[in-house]
Design an enzyme around this catalytic site. Structure first.
Site, PDB file in Angstrom:
ATOM      1  N   ASP A 160     -30.254  10.809  61.865  1.00 14.25           N
ATOM      2  CA  ASP A 160     -30.689  10.643  63.240  1.00 14.25           C
ATOM      3  C   ASP A 160     -29.718   9.639  63.881  1.00 14.25           C
ATOM      4  O   ASP A 160     -28.888   9.025  63.201  1.00 14.25           O
ATOM      5  CB  ASP A 160     -32.147  10.183  63.334  1.00 14.25           C
ATOM      6  CG  ASP A 160     -32.741  10.577  64.691  1.00 14.25           C
ATOM      7  OD1 ASP A 160     -31.959  10.876  65.616  1.00 14.25           O
ATOM      8  OD2 ASP A 160     -33.974  10.580  64.836  1.00 14.25           O
TER       9      ASP A 160
HETATM   10  C1  BGC Z   1     -33.984  11.484  68.133  1.00 16.73           C
HETATM   11  C2  BGC Z   1     -33.640  12.844  67.592  1.00 16.73           C
HETATM   12  C3  BGC Z   1     -32.597  13.506  68.456  1.00 16.73           C
HETATM   13  C4  BGC Z   1     -31.397  12.594  68.506  1.00 16.73           C
HETATM   14  C5  BGC Z   1     -30.222  13.167  69.271  1.00 16.73           C
HETATM   15  C6  BGC Z   1     -32.759  10.649  68.417  1.00 16.73           C
HETATM   16  O1  BGC Z   1     -33.066   9.496  69.117  1.00 16.73           O
HETATM   17  O2  BGC Z   1     -34.844  10.828  67.231  1.00 16.73           O
HETATM   18  O3  BGC Z   1     -34.810  13.629  67.506  1.00 16.73           O
HETATM   19  O4  BGC Z   1     -32.293  14.772  67.972  1.00 16.73           O
HETATM   20  O5  BGC Z   1     -31.766  11.371  69.106  1.00 16.73           O
HETATM   21  O6  BGC Z   1     -30.392  13.151  70.622  1.00 16.73           O
END
Ligand code: BGC
Length: 742
Positions: A286
């Site tokens: 993540d």
């Molecule tokens: C989120 C993810 C997301 C990623 C990319 C993160 O803050 O937890 O679910 O896919 O950002 O935008």
């Protein structure tokens, strides 16, 4: 003659350098192609494949950090996210293909969570349709639009089970139940990916691995500490379902699990995902979650964090730059083996081959097709249909709904004209004002007799609009109040310790109540709310969630009865926040309050509220009524080699056609670990005409009864089981059978 033909074909291919590559690649199967490419790659180029960078968004479109461009040209970037538009991704792809030594194409990822330009209801709402075909179709359309906009890869589906309405990200999941959420996970993956052979299918990403939906006290990113039995029985199955459906990638979670951050967790990523489940896709972190291991107190500095992540099984670093800046040194020092890096790179390249990017790196960069595909009329029509089927009717006292066309309606509330919040969180590319349809516009389409007053704002403590709204209500037959959360009040980093409607909205409802007019409350929100007071105060409650681009039309369709609501909750609504976490498949305890002869005080209950939720899992009303009769089992003994057929008669006794979601629950009475009081094991969505009766059949086999037992074996245990069938999880469990291994 044949030989000449072949030579001509080869010459034709040779006239275009990319097509020469295509010709060669087409000759071998993917694994060989990956191997031969890897033989040409140096260490830096391999590390480059593990780097994912974000292209920031500017008002006029995406912008790329100037330094990233140089990194791309140096072969140090394998993938980009947040870059959209076929023209822009083509421009970036050109840098990778034409200006790097090996010309390896990049992957373009994006959070296509519930639609790309055409926005569908938020995932929690969609799950309330209990409709796997619709869930697959919305993913299919999302993929078609995303691909037309230059994208290869979505960071979806989020398959985190969550039973905590304080956590804002419940809006992104499929609710509290393992069985239903697993089926939805599967449908989404299939919808996005198809066979990955056409250029309108995209890679999916099951996230956030794992147990992200169980943060301490519902606070986003917070600590998770749970037994392996619970992890395996409740939190992992939807991930396994996504994997079995072919999910190309997995995303790690921000949280720690039992003291080890998920991004550096070899138990999750290596032992379970790779070794036990045989995952062959790639694992991405993540956003900066490798770096965050320093804050967790699990790594003292970034280089070490990167080693922990790589060695645990993380293949790609999202935005953190840790692999880019430190991995080479870690390999040189022998802290990470080159073999492990090869495994990561192989997993990433495999997917690039599957997408056909080596045949044509610009396959997804066709600027001309986008205008006809994005928000195509059939996508918008489907958005309306899906929203209709996602909206849950929670209360309908004295059948105040549907509204009659001649009624004089007062439309009140900050959400009535809204075209922004109704899209919900993660509607990143969704076109808002001008394209989205508000409730007011939806009511106009239906030609309703109404006048509108905003009354209040979503959050601000102004009462200046109250008087006008009250006057309007007095002058009407019925009041429709469109209230709810702002879009940013649920979703990521939007945990709440109070899940009531904002105070100013409740005050307005209380004032309108004094007019004595019937009130229909239409709610827009991304999580279960505490509606105890509203349930006592208003006449009807329609839970519209954040219904997406065509949401206003769908709500109006239901208000006038053009669509008869059929959705059922997939996450329990508590009576108050103190009941959280609350979910239907709980344990019985040693002192169940509902047992015969339970002690009035010393049983498992609260002294200030009921145990039951306000609205239970599986609950939802229709404008008609269904009754369930004559449940019958074909046998009362089940073994490893037979099955039991269970039938039930369902009759529509109301005065209009309707859809019903028939639910089958099972209870395993005694186990080597205690078992839930009921578990969903089957459901069917049926349509019954007025007065129609249908016999519905379910089949139960030993496999349906399996769970992880005290020795962490996935087994069915001998003993007695109870069955209940009905229109919500609050069914009585009255029928029984016995399972025996003999
Ligand atoms: C989120 C993810 C997301 C990623 C990319 C993160 O803050 O937890 O679910 O896919 O950002 O935008």
């Amino acid at each position: 003659m044949q030989t000449i033909k072949h030579i001509l074909i080869i010459l034709f291919f040779m006239s275009y350098s990319n097509k020469v590559k295509a010709f060669v690649w087409l000759q071998q199967d993917i694994e060989q192609q990956v191997d031969s490419l890897m033989q040409k790659m140096n260490l830096e180029e391999k590390i480059g494949q593990t780097v994912l960078y974000s292209s920031g968004m500017d008002i006029t479109g995406p912008v790329l950090d100037k330094a990233y461009k140089d990194h791309i040209k140096a072969g140090q970037v394998g993938a980009i996210f947040n870059a959209t538009g076929a023209a822009y991704t083509r421009k970036l792809q050109k840098l990778a293909v034409e200006e790097t030594r090996l010309g390896i194409p990049m992957l373009f990822g994006y959070d296509v969570i519930h639609g790309h330009k055409t926005i569908f209801p938020i995932p929690l709402a969609e799950s309330c349709s209990w409709d796997l075909e619709l869930a697959e179709k919305s993913a299919r359309i999302s993929a078609i639009e995303a691909a037309a906009d230059g994208l290869h890869w979505t960071f979806s589906p989020m398959v985190d089970i969550s039973r905590d309405a304080r956590w804002g990200r419940v809006s992104e999941g499929a609710g509290e139940d393992v069985y239903l959420a697993s089926l939805i996970a599967r449908a989404k993956v299939i919808g996005y990916q198809g066979d990955l052979k056409q250029n309108n299918t995209i890679l999916s990403c099951a996230k956030h691995f794992a147990a992200y939906g169980a943060p301490q006290a519902g606070r986003d990113y917070h600590t998770v500490d749970m037994s392996e039995i619970r992890l395996r029985n409740t939190f992992l199955p939807p991930f396994k379902a996504a994997l079995d459906a072919g999910a190309a990638s997995f995303m790690t979670a921000f949280n720690e699990l039992n003291g080890v951050p998920a991004t550096g967790n070899p138990f999750l990523l290596d032992e379970i995902l790779r070794k036990e489940w045989g995952f062959r896709g790639f694992v991405v972190t993540d956003y900066t979650s490798i770096n965050e291991m320093t804050h967790h107190g699990y790594a003292a500095e970034l280089k070490h964090a990167g080693e922990l992540a790589m060695n645990a099984g993380v293949d790609m670093d999202m935005q953190g730059g840790v692999y880019k800046n430190h991995l080479l040194q870690s390999i040189q020092e022998g802290k990470v083996s080159e073999a492990r890096l090869d495994e990561a790179v192989r997993a990433i390249l495999r997917m690039k081959f599957k997408l056909g990017l080596f045949e044509d790196p610009y396959r997804y960069c066709n600027e001309e097709t986008a205008p006809n595909i994005l928000m195509a009329p059939e996508h918008m029509e489907f958005a309306r249909e899906l929203a209709q089927r996602s909206i849950v009717l929670l209360k309908n006292h004295q059948e105040v709904l549907p509204l009659a066309k001649q009624q004089k309606i007062a439309l009140i509330g900050p959400m009535a004209t809204d075209e922004v919040h109704i899209l919900g969180s993660w509607a990143a590319q969704g076109d808002r004002a001008g394209k989205a349809v508000s409730l007011k516009e939806g009511m106009e389409v239906h030609g309703l007799r109404f006048a509108y007053a905003q009354g209040c704002e979503i959050l601000k403590d102004y009462r200046v609009g109250f008087e006008q709204a009250i006057a309007l209500a007095k002058d009407s037959d019925v009041v429709v109040m469109a209230m709810g959360e702002a879009e940013y009040m649920s979703g990521e980093a939007a945990s709440r310790t109070n899940i009531q409607l904002p105070a100013v909205q409740r005050e307005l409802i209380a004032e309108i109540k004094k007019t004595g007019k019937p009130i229909v409350l239409v709610l827009y929100n991304g999580r279960p709310l505490d509606l105890t007071w509203e349930n006592q105060t208003v006449d009807a409650i329609l839970e519209a969630w954040f219904p997406g681009t065509n949401g206003g039309l769908a709500v109006a369709d239901i208000l006038v009865g053009e669509y008869n609501p059929s959705a059922k909750l997939t996450l329990s609504f508590p009576r108050n926040i103190g009941q959280i976490p609350i979910f239907y498949n709980q344990k019985n305890t040693g002192r169940p309050a509902d047992a015969e002869g339970a002690h009035p005080r010393y049983s498992s209950k609260y002294i200030d509220a009921d145990n039951s939720p306000l609205f239970a899992f599986g609950y939802g009303l229709s404008y008609t009524k269904f009754i369930y009769e004559n449940i019958a089992l074909s046998h009362d003994k089940l073994g490893p080699n037979n099955s039991i057929s269970i039938s039930v008669e369902v009759t529509n006794i109301g005065d209009r056609a309707g859809e019903e979601i028939v639910q089958l629950y099972i209870r395993d009475m005694v186990g080597s670990i205690t078992r839930p009081v009921k578990e969903l094991k089957g459901f069917q969505k049926i349509t019954l005409q007025k007065g129609e009766r249908q016999t519905i059949r379910f089949t139960i086999e030993a496999n349906d009864l399996k769970f992880y037992n005290k020795d962490l074996e996935f087994v069915v245990e001998e003993g007695d089981f109870l069955i209940g069938i009905g229109g919500s999880s609050e069914v009585a469990m009255k029928h029984s059978f016995t399972y025996s291994n003999k």
